[in-house]
Design a protein around this motif. Structure first.
Motif, mmCIF file in Angstrom:
data_model
loop_
_atom_site.group_PDB
_atom_site.id
_atom_site.type_symbol
_atom_site.label_atom_id
_atom_site.label_comp_id
_atom_site.label_asym_id
_atom_site.label_seq_id
_atom_site.Cartn_x
_atom_site.Cartn_y
_atom_site.Cartn_z
ATOM 1 N N TYR A 61 47.465 13.051 -12.781
ATOM 2 C CA TYR A 61 48.815 13.341 -12.284
ATOM 3 C C TYR A 61 49.727 13.845 -13.406
ATOM 4 C CZ TYR A 61 47.227 10.582 -8.292
ATOM 5 O OH TYR A 61 46.530 10.115 -7.231
ATOM 6 N N GLU A 62 49.177 14.346 -14.454
ATOM 7 C CA GLU A 62 49.961 14.828 -15.592
ATOM 8 C C GLU A 62 49.326 16.102 -16.128
ATOM 9 O OE1 GLU A 62 52.128 12.778 -19.415
ATOM 10 O OE2 GLU A 62 50.012 12.302 -19.082
ATOM 11 N N THR A 63 50.194 17.041 -16.516
ATOM 12 C CA THR A 63 49.710 18.293 -17.101
ATOM 13 C C THR A 63 50.629 18.688 -18.241
ATOM 14 O OG1 THR A 63 49.040 20.566 -16.635
ATOM 15 C CG2 THR A 63 51.052 19.791 -15.556
ATOM 16 N N PHE A 64 50.173 19.570 -19.141
ATOM 17 C CA PHE A 64 50.918 19.946 -20.341
ATOM 18 C C PHE A 64 51.043 21.468 -20.419
ATOM 19 C CE2 PHE A 64 49.248 15.815 -21.225
ATOM 20 C CZ PHE A 64 50.257 15.166 -21.932
ATOM 21 N N ILE A 65 52.229 21.889 -20.908
ATOM 22 C CA ILE A 65 52.466 23.305 -21.224
ATOM 23 C C ILE A 65 52.819 23.339 -22.697
ATOM 24 C CG2 ILE A 65 53.844 25.349 -20.745
ATOM 25 C CD1 ILE A 65 54.401 24.224 -17.967
ATOM 26 N N ARG A 66 52.018 24.005 -23.514
ATOM 27 C CA ARG A 66 52.143 23.919 -24.958
ATOM 28 C C ARG A 66 52.747 25.195 -25.552
ATOM 29 N NH1 ARG A 66 47.003 21.548 -23.983
ATOM 30 N NH2 ARG A 66 46.848 19.380 -24.712
ATOM 31 N N SER A 121 65.257 17.271 -28.402
ATOM 32 C CA SER A 121 63.877 16.802 -28.523
ATOM 33 C C SER A 121 62.927 17.990 -28.647
ATOM 34 C CB SER A 121 63.522 15.958 -27.296
ATOM 35 O OG SER A 121 62.157 15.608 -27.313
ATOM 36 N N SER A 122 61.733 17.678 -29.132
ATOM 37 C CA SER A 122 60.715 18.723 -29.261
ATOM 38 C C SER A 122 59.844 18.828 -28.015
ATOM 39 C CB SER A 122 59.841 18.439 -30.484
ATOM 40 O OG SER A 122 59.213 17.177 -30.341
ATOM 41 N N SER A 123 60.176 18.118 -26.954
ATOM 42 C CA SER A 123 59.415 18.205 -25.708
ATOM 43 C C SER A 123 60.339 17.982 -24.525
ATOM 44 C CB SER A 123 58.285 17.163 -25.686
ATOM 45 O OG SER A 123 58.817 15.858 -25.669
ATOM 46 N N LEU A 124 59.929 18.526 -23.382
ATOM 47 C CA LEU A 124 60.657 18.360 -22.130
ATOM 48 C C LEU A 124 59.666 17.892 -21.071
ATOM 49 C CD1 LEU A 124 62.697 21.708 -22.145
ATOM 50 C CD2 LEU A 124 63.508 19.460 -22.866
ATOM 51 N N SER A 125 60.169 17.296 -20.025
ATOM 52 C CA SER A 125 59.292 16.866 -18.935
ATOM 53 C C SER A 125 59.974 17.120 -17.596
ATOM 54 C CB SER A 125 58.946 15.380 -19.076
ATOM 55 O OG SER A 125 60.116 14.588 -19.003
ATOM 56 N N LEU A 126 59.138 17.457 -16.601
ATOM 57 C CA LEU A 126 59.611 17.677 -15.231
ATOM 58 C C LEU A 126 58.756 16.809 -14.302
ATOM 59 C CD1 LEU A 126 61.269 19.198 -13.080
ATOM 60 C CD2 LEU A 126 59.495 20.976 -13.112
ATOM 61 N N ARG A 127 59.385 15.981 -13.526
ATOM 62 C CA ARG A 127 58.689 15.081 -12.610
ATOM 63 C C ARG A 127 58.803 15.615 -11.188
ATOM 64 N NH1 ARG A 127 60.878 9.247 -13.444
ATOM 65 N NH2 ARG A 127 58.972 8.756 -12.261
ATOM 66 N N ILE A 128 57.661 15.585 -10.474
ATOM 67 C CA ILE A 128 57.586 16.160 -9.125
ATOM 68 C C ILE A 128 56.921 15.137 -8.212
ATOM 69 C CG2 ILE A 128 56.715 18.069 -7.725
ATOM 70 C CD1 ILE A 128 56.531 19.678 -10.381
ATOM 71 N N ARG A 129 57.555 14.894 -7.068
ATOM 72 C CA ARG A 129 56.952 14.003 -6.078
ATOM 73 C C ARG A 129 55.949 14.807 -5.238
ATOM 74 N NH1 ARG A 129 62.462 12.456 -5.678
ATOM 75 N NH2 ARG A 129 62.840 10.367 -6.529
ATOM 76 N N CYS A 130 54.741 14.287 -5.136
ATOM 77 C CA CYS A 130 53.678 14.974 -4.387
ATOM 78 C C CYS A 130 53.222 14.053 -3.239
ATOM 79 C CB CYS A 130 52.507 15.296 -5.318
ATOM 80 S SG CYS A 130 51.105 16.079 -4.467
ATOM 81 N N THR A 131 53.281 14.579 -2.022
ATOM 82 C CA THR A 131 52.911 13.798 -0.829
ATOM 83 C C THR A 131 51.861 14.574 -0.037
ATOM 84 O OG1 THR A 131 55.151 12.909 -0.735
ATOM 85 C CG2 THR A 131 53.766 12.667 1.239
ATOM 86 N N PRO A 132 50.650 14.001 0.132
ATOM 87 C CA PRO A 132 49.652 14.660 0.997
ATOM 88 C C PRO A 132 50.155 14.680 2.450
ATOM 89 C CG PRO A 132 48.629 13.037 -0.438
ATOM 90 C CD PRO A 132 50.091 12.824 -0.550
ATOM 91 N N ARG A 145 54.695 18.115 -18.760
ATOM 92 C CA ARG A 145 55.278 17.976 -20.090
ATOM 93 C C ARG A 145 55.196 19.310 -20.817
ATOM 94 N NH1 ARG A 145 56.379 12.752 -20.689
ATOM 95 N NH2 ARG A 145 55.098 11.214 -19.569
ATOM 96 N N VAL A 146 56.380 19.745 -21.357
ATOM 97 C CA VAL A 146 56.476 21.027 -22.064
ATOM 98 C C VAL A 146 56.665 20.713 -23.541
ATOM 99 C CG1 VAL A 146 57.736 23.190 -22.285
ATOM 100 C CG2 VAL A 146 57.495 22.102 -20.035
ATOM 101 N N LEU A 147 55.765 21.207 -24.363
ATOM 102 C CA LEU A 147 55.820 20.988 -25.810
ATOM 103 C C LEU A 147 56.430 22.218 -26.472
ATOM 104 C CD1 LEU A 147 52.315 19.356 -26.355
ATOM 105 C CD2 LEU A 147 54.493 18.257 -25.801
ATOM 106 N N LEU A 148 57.545 22.003 -27.209
ATOM 107 C CA LEU A 148 58.299 23.099 -27.809
ATOM 108 C C LEU A 148 57.914 23.275 -29.274
ATOM 109 C CD1 LEU A 148 61.826 22.156 -26.403
ATOM 110 C CD2 LEU A 148 60.085 23.608 -25.333
ATOM 111 N N VAL A 149 58.126 24.486 -29.778
ATOM 112 C CA VAL A 149 57.911 24.766 -31.194
ATOM 113 C C VAL A 149 59.209 25.341 -31.762
ATOM 114 C CG1 VAL A 149 55.432 25.110 -31.020
ATOM 115 C CG2 VAL A 149 56.959 27.047 -30.652
ATOM 116 N N ASP A 150 59.514 24.935 -32.996
ATOM 117 C CA ASP A 150 60.753 25.371 -33.658
ATOM 118 C C ASP A 150 60.618 26.805 -34.153
ATOM 119 O OD1 ASP A 150 63.394 24.901 -34.779
ATOM 120 O OD2 ASP A 150 62.385 24.973 -36.725
ATOM 121 N N VAL A 151 61.718 27.545 -34.076
ATOM 122 C CA VAL A 151 61.789 28.914 -34.580
ATOM 123 C C VAL A 151 62.884 28.943 -35.647
ATOM 124 C CG1 VAL A 151 62.283 31.316 -34.004
ATOM 125 C CG2 VAL A 151 61.007 29.881 -32.400
ATOM 126 N N ASN A 152 62.689 29.689 -36.707
ATOM 127 C CA ASN A 152 63.651 29.744 -37.813
ATOM 128 C C ASN A 152 64.897 30.513 -37.371
ATOM 129 O OD1 ASN A 152 64.518 29.304 -40.491
ATOM 130 N ND2 ASN A 152 63.976 31.398 -41.017
#
Length: 794
Positions: A61-66, A121-132, A145-152
Motif C-alpha cells: 500500500y505504499e509507493t515511491f517517486i524518486r 523537508s526533503s520528502s513529500l507524501s500523498l495519502r489516498i483512500r482506496c475502496t474496492p 512518497r515523493v523524494l526531493l533532491v536539492d538544486v543549487n
C-alpha cells in the motif's frame, strides 16, 4: 515481494518435505504442527490475487517517486499511481494535500506548490483512500512518497557589504590578518550544494594577500607592508560554491586594509651637514651660529617620537643641549681656525633608532700663520653662506675682502667653476645671477680666486639654500566621491597629500559635518555618527590640509559620501519630533492657560447662578408670590377707565386720553429650574397650568390678590385661540388677530357690574360689601392724573 515470501517459507520450515510425511506421499498426509504453513500460503495467495489496492511497483500500500528536483515547475506531472485495481474495480479518494494532487481518472501525481528543500523537508507524501467496489467496507490507505533532491539555487553571501581591518606595517609575512569575512550558503546542508571556497580576485594589491586554505576565511599576508609607500589597500574577495547539481554561483565583497605606521625608521636630521661660526675669543657658554638652520632632527615615522641630541668633539671645545640641539662653546678654543664635530640624534623611546650629521665650525679672528711666498690671502679659507630660496636675483650674497694686497696693484676676482648661479664682481661682491629653488638643489659650492698680479689667494664658499614654503599642499584626488553604508567607525577614504617643499608635515581638519564624520592625523576620514543620525543620503565633507611651513599654506579636499536611500528617515523624523515637541510644549502651555480661564469662568457662572437662586428664594419667602405671575402695583388714583392696547411685539398704543406707561420685559425671577403653578378653586396648586396656558401673545388680567386667581380653576387670559371668560356676552373676547382687546379694564368692570360677580368667570352675585368704590380700588382704577404702571413678565 515474491522473494520476500520465498524467504519467509524457507525460514519457517514450510518446505514441502517438512510438512508432508515421506512415507505417505501418495496419501499427502500432513505433518502435525504445519498448519501455520498452510495459513501463510493461503494468505499469500489471497494477497497476490485479490487485493486491487496494492501498487504494482512495490506490491504494497505504499509507493515511491524518486529524484524530483526542487525547481520542478508547478503543474508538472511527477509520477503515476499504479495500483492493480482499475477504475471499474476500486474507488480512489485523495486526502487534502497542499503540495500534491491526484488527477482522476488518469491517476497522475501533479505538483501544486513550488518546492524548496532549503527551508522545508526533503520528502513529500500523498495519502489516498482506496475502496474496492466489491467490498465497500474494506477501505485502505495508499501512501505515495515523493523524494526531493536539492538544486543549487543560492549563492554564498557575506554578512556585510564591506569589511575593514587595520594592520601594522611591521606585520610579518604569513600572519593571519583577517578572518571575519565569512560567507554563508542557504542551500540545503549536507547535500553538496552548500560547499564553497574563498579566493582573492586580481587587483593592484592582490599579490600582498592570499587564502592559504581556500575552504577557510583566514586571509594571510604574503609581502611586507610599508606605511611610507601606501597607507591603505583594497582587495576583492569572492566566495564561490561547487554544487553537485545546478550551476555554480558566487558573490564578492571588498576588504579595506588600513596600514598603520610602525617604528621602523630612524630619526633624520633636517640637513646632512651643518656649518657654524664663532669668535676665537669666545668664553664657555657662547652660542655657535649654525647654518643653514638650527640643529634639528625628527622621527620619520608618523609616530613622531621625541629625539635627544649628542655631540662628539675629541678636543672638548663644544657641547650641545640634548633637548634643543643648541651648540655652544665648552672650553678654550685655542689657535685652531676650525673644528668638525659629530652630531647624533637618538629616539627617546627606542635607543636603537638614531642618526648622525656633521657640524663644521669656523673660528673667526684666528688667522693662519703667514708664509714667505704668499702675502695675499682671504680671511678664511672656507666660507659658509645660507640663502633663502626666495632671495631676489642680483642680490649681493657675499663680499670678499682679502688682505696682503701689493701697493698700487689691482685685484682681480674669478670663479673657477663653470656656472651661472653666482657672479663675482671686481669689487669682490658675489651676486645671485639666477633664482634659487630648494626643491631642485639645496647646496652650491664655488671656488673663488683673487690675484694682484703677483700673488694669488684661493677660498671656498659653500652656499646652503633654505627652503621657503612657496608651495601649497598638493592633494592627490581633490574631489573624492564614494558610496558607503551607515556604519559607525567605517573608514571612508584617506586623503593623500604631497608637497614640493621638503620635510613638510600636514595638518588635517574637517570643516563640515563634524558631529557625524572625523579626520585623523594621517588624513583618514571615517564615520563617527550613529546610523539614525545620518539622515541625509548624501554628504559633502570639506577637509582643510595645511602644511607646517612659513607662511602656512592650505589646500581643500572634498569628500562626497553617498549612502543608500533611507527607508525610514530616522533623523529627519527626530528633527521634526524635536520641533514638534517644542510646538507641543507651547500649545500645552496655551491650553493650560485656557483651561484655567475656563475653570475661572465656570466658577464665576456657578457662583452667579447660586447668587441668583439665593435671591430668588429670598423673594419667594418675603413676597409669598408666584415669581412667574403678574405683578401689578397701582399708583395714585387715575381717571376710569384707562384704555391700552398691548401689542405682541411690545409696542404700546394708547387708546385713552390719559397717558399711561406699560413696560414689557423678561421676568427676572423666571428660571427653567423652577416650576410654579396656579391655585384653583380648591386651593390646590396646578404645577402644569402655567406652562400650558400662559403664552407670549396672551394678555393676562392683573390682579394683586390671590383669591382673584380662582375662578374656573385657570387663569383667565385674552388672546386668539385661548379660553375665553364664561359669559354669554362676547364683547370683550379676543378678536381673530390675537391682539389684546381694547378697553380691557373697561369691559372687565362693565361685566362685573352687570353680572354682580366678585370672581372673574363666575356667575355668582356680587356680595353686598362689593361696592363700586371697592371694586374700583381692587381694579386699581382710582381717579388720578398719575400714570398707572403695569409690569408684565413672560
Amino acid at each position: 515481494m515474491l522473494q520476500f515470501y520465498a524467504f519467509l517459507f524457507r525460514t519457517s520450515n514450510c518446505g514441502l518435505r517438512n510438512w508432508i510425511s515421506p512415507s505417505s506421499y501418495s496419501a499427502m498426509r500432513i505433518k502435525k504442527g504445519n498448519l501455520f504453513c498452510l495459513s501463510l500460503i493461503g494468505f499469500v495467495i489471497q494477497i497476490g490475487a485479490t487485493d486491487p489496492c496494492t501498487t504494482i511497483s512495490f506490491g504494497s500500500y505504499e509507493t515511491f517517486i524518486r529524484n524530483i528536483p526542487e525547481d520542478t515547475p508547478v503543474g508538472s506531472v511527477i509520477g503515476i499511481l499504479d495500483t492493480y485495481g482499475t477504475e471499474n474495480e476500486i474507488t480512489l479518494q485523495p486526502i487534502n494535500n497542499a503540495n500534491l494532487r491526484l488527477e482522476l481518472p488518469s491517476r497522475n501525481i501533479t505538483l501544486q506548490q513550488q518546492l524548496d528543500t532549503d527551508k522545508g523537508s526533503s520528502s513529500l507524501s500523498l495519502r489516498i483512500r482506496c475502496t474496492p467496489k466489491t467490498e465497500p467496507s474494506s477501505t485502505v490507505t495508499v501512501t505515495i512518497r515523493v523524494l526531493l533532491v536539492d538544486v543549487n539555487d543560492h549563492a554564498p553571501t557575506f554578512s556585510q557589504d564591506q569589511y575593514t581591518v587595520n594592520i601594522s606595517e611591521d606585520a610579518a609575512p604569513g600572519t593571519t590578518i583577517f578572518r571575519d569575512a565569512k560567507a554563508h550558503d542557504d542551500d540545503k546542508s549536507g547535500d553538496g550544494n552548500d560547499l564553497f571556497s574563498y579566493s582573492i580576485l586580481p587587483g593592484p594589491f592582490s599579490d600582498y594577500f592570499e587564502y592559504e586554505y581556500p575552504l577557510y576565511p583566514d586571509i594571510t599576508l604574503k609581502k611586507n607592508l610599508d606605511f611610507e609607500q601606501t597607507t591603505y589597500m583594497e582587495i576583492e574577495i569572492m566566495a564561490k560554491d561547487t554544487p553537485v547539481r545546478g550551476s555554480s554561483l558566487n558573490s564578492t565583497v571588498k576588504l579595506r586594509i588600513n596600514v598603520k605606521d610602525a617604528d621602523d625608521l630612524n630619526p633624520k636630521f633636517v640637513f646632512d651637514q651643518y656649518f657654524g661660526t664663532v669668535s676665537g675669543n669666545s668664553v664657555p657658554g657662547t652660542l655657535v651660529t649654525v647654518s643653514p638652520s638650527a640643529v634639528s632632527a625628527f622621527d620619520q615615522d608618523t609616530l613622531n617620537a621625541a629625539v635627544k641630541y649628542e655631540l662628539t668633539d675629541p678636543k672638548g671645545k663644544f657641547t650641545i643641549n640634548d633637548q634643543t640641539g643648541i651648540v655652544s662653546v665648552n672650553g678654550p678654543l685655542g689657535s685652531d681656525a676650525n673644528a668638525i664635530v659629530i652630531l647624533k640624534a637618538i629616539q627617546t623611546d627606542n635607543p636603537f633608532r638614531w642618526c648622525i650629521s656633521t657640524l663644521a665650525i669656523d673660528i673667526t679672528g684666528v688667522l693662519p700663520p703667514p708664509t714667505q711666498n704668499e702675502t695675499l690671502r682671504f680671511q678664511f679659507q672656507r666660507y659658509n653662506v645660507t640663502l633663502s630660496e626666495s632671495t631676489p636675483v642680483s642680490t649681493i650674497v657675499k663680499s670678499l675682502h682679502p688682505t696682503g694686497q701689493k701697493k698700487d696693484s689691482t685685484l682681480s676676482y674669478s670663479i673657477m667653476e663653470n656656472q651661472n648661479i653666482f657672479i663675482i664682481q671686481s669689487s669682490g661682491d658675489i651676486v645671485l645671477g639666477k633664482a634659487l629653488d630648494y626643491e631642485q638643489l639645496q647646496y652650491y659650492k664655488i671656488t673663488v680666486t683673487v690675484t694682484d698680479g703677483q700673488d694669488t689667494a684661493i677660498s671656498t664658499i659653500n652656499f646652503y639654500v633654505v627652503d621657503v614654503n612657496d608651495n601649497s599642499p598638493v592633494i592627490g584626488t581633490p574631489t573624492v566621491s564614494l558610496s558607503a553604508e551607515r556604519v559607525k567607525g567605517t573608514v571612508l577614504t584617506i586623503i593623500e597629500v604631497t608637497d614640493k617643499d621638503a620635510n613638510s608635515q600636514f595638518t588635517f581638519q574637517l570643516l563640515s559635518h563634524t558631529s557625524l564624520f572625523a579626520v585623523d592625523l594621517i588624513g583618514q576620514v571615517s564615520i563617527t555618527g550613529l546610523p539614525e543620525e545620518l539622515i541625509e543620503d548624501k554628504y559633502i565633507l570639506t577637509v582643510s590640509v595645511k602644511d607646517n611651513g612659513a607662511p602656512v599654506r592650505e589646500s581643500i579636499a572634498l569628500v562626497i559620501v553617498n549612502f543608500p536611500a533611507s527607508s525610514q528617515p530616522v533623523a529627519k523624523a527626530a528633527i521634526m519630533t524635536e520641533s514638534s515637541d517644542i510646538l507641543a510644549i507651547g500649545l500645552g502651555a496655551a491650553a493650560a492657560v485656557l483651561f484655567i480661564i475656563v475653570i475661572i469662568l465656570i466658577v464665576y457662572i456657578i457662583r452667579r447662578r447660586l447668587y441668583a437662586a439665593e435671591q430668588l428664594d429670598r423673594v419667594k419667602h418675603q413676597r409669598g408670590m408666584n415669581p412667574r405671575g403678574l405683578t401689578y402695583r397701582p399708583g395714585d388714583p387715575s381717571p376710569v377707565p384707562s384704555h391700552f392696547d398691548l401689542k405682541f411685539n411690545g409696542d404700546l398704543e394708547e387708546t385713552s386720553e390719559i397717558d399711561g406707561s406699560t413696560t414689557i420685559q423678561d421676568n427676572p425671577l423666571s428660571d427653567s429650574r423652577y416650576r410654579y403653578g396656579y391655585p384653583n378653586l380648591n386651593g390646590d396648586v396646578d404645577l402644569d397650568a402655567g406652562d400650558e396656558e400662559i403664552h407670549i401673545d396672551t394678555a393676562v388680567v392683573p390682579f394683586e390678590r390671590e383669591d382673584y386667581f380662582r375662578g374656573s380653576g385657570r387663569m383667565k387670559t385674552f388672546g386668539g385661540g385661548h379660553e375665553e371668560c364664561n359669559s354669554s356676552d362676547n364683547s370683550y373676547a379676543s378678536d381673530s388677530t390675537g391682539d389684546s382687546n381694547k378697553g380691557l379694564m373697561k369691559n372687565l368692570k362693565k361685566q362685573a357690574l352687570a353680572n354682580g360677580s366678585d370672581k372673574i368667570g363666575n356667575t355668582n352675585r356680587i356680595p353686598s360689601y362689593m361696592s363700586d368704590s371697592v371694586l374700583e380700588s381692587r381694579l386699581g382704577q382710582k381717579s388720578s392724573k398719575e400714570k398707572p404702571e403695569i409690569t408684565v413678565y413672560f
